[in-house]
Design an enzyme around this catalytic site. Sequence first.
Site, PDB file in Angstrom:
ATOM      1  CG  HIS A 112      13.721  42.765  18.038  1.00 34.40           C
ATOM      2  ND1 HIS A 112      13.982  41.416  18.000  1.00 34.40           N
ATOM      3  CD2 HIS A 112      12.371  42.902  17.998  1.00 34.40           C
ATOM      4  CE1 HIS A 112      12.835  40.751  17.937  1.00 34.40           C
ATOM      5  NE2 HIS A 112      11.842  41.628  17.951  1.00 34.40           N
ATOM      6  CB  CYS A 170      20.087  39.022  18.736  1.00 39.08           C
ATOM      7  SG  CYS A 170      18.579  38.119  19.078  1.00 39.08           S
TER       8      CYS A 170
END
Length: 190
Positions: A112, A170
């Site tokens: 993440h 991301c």
Amino acid sequence: MKKYLPIFIIIAGLVFIGYGVWEVVDISHKTEQTLDEAKLALKSPSGKNKGSDKEEFKPKFGEAVGILEIPKINAELPIVEGTDADDLEKGVGHYKGSYYPDENGQIVLSGHRDTVFRRTGELKKGDQLKVKLPYGSFSYEIDKTKIVDQADTSIITLQHNKEELILTTCYPFSYIGNAPKRYIIYGKRI
């Protein structure tokens, strides 16, 4: 009723912020716990990751398998087998079907952007990455980075021709919500 609306909005905002802070603290705690498990697995070859022999290295999903070190940003991150949401809450996920060092293939690690890979945007070509597993320590050098659309699956080829380390997260890093792109880091073995 109108005079209570501002109070309701403030309370709702505080609850929202409190929940966000709790999530960050909880994930940070899980990552630290998993890092301890990974360090134990590296020290104890007879532990849950089986032996220090590469042929015996068969991790189970959700299991801490090793450590990803990124010296430039002073990061020591646990590597977990799997990339499900639960796995990524514990650390850097090893993509199912991708290879491990010394298997002559594509090694795919995901994390993440707002937890384990928060500072990966600071990394540049030539920076070092190190993967520590029960059967050895392996060094890589970043040779390129790339930004792709979130739906672009061409990065993960699972090729078995040459060893390469790929980190995915991301992008943009400061985006709130589901980010529309992916940041890819390619590393070659040194």
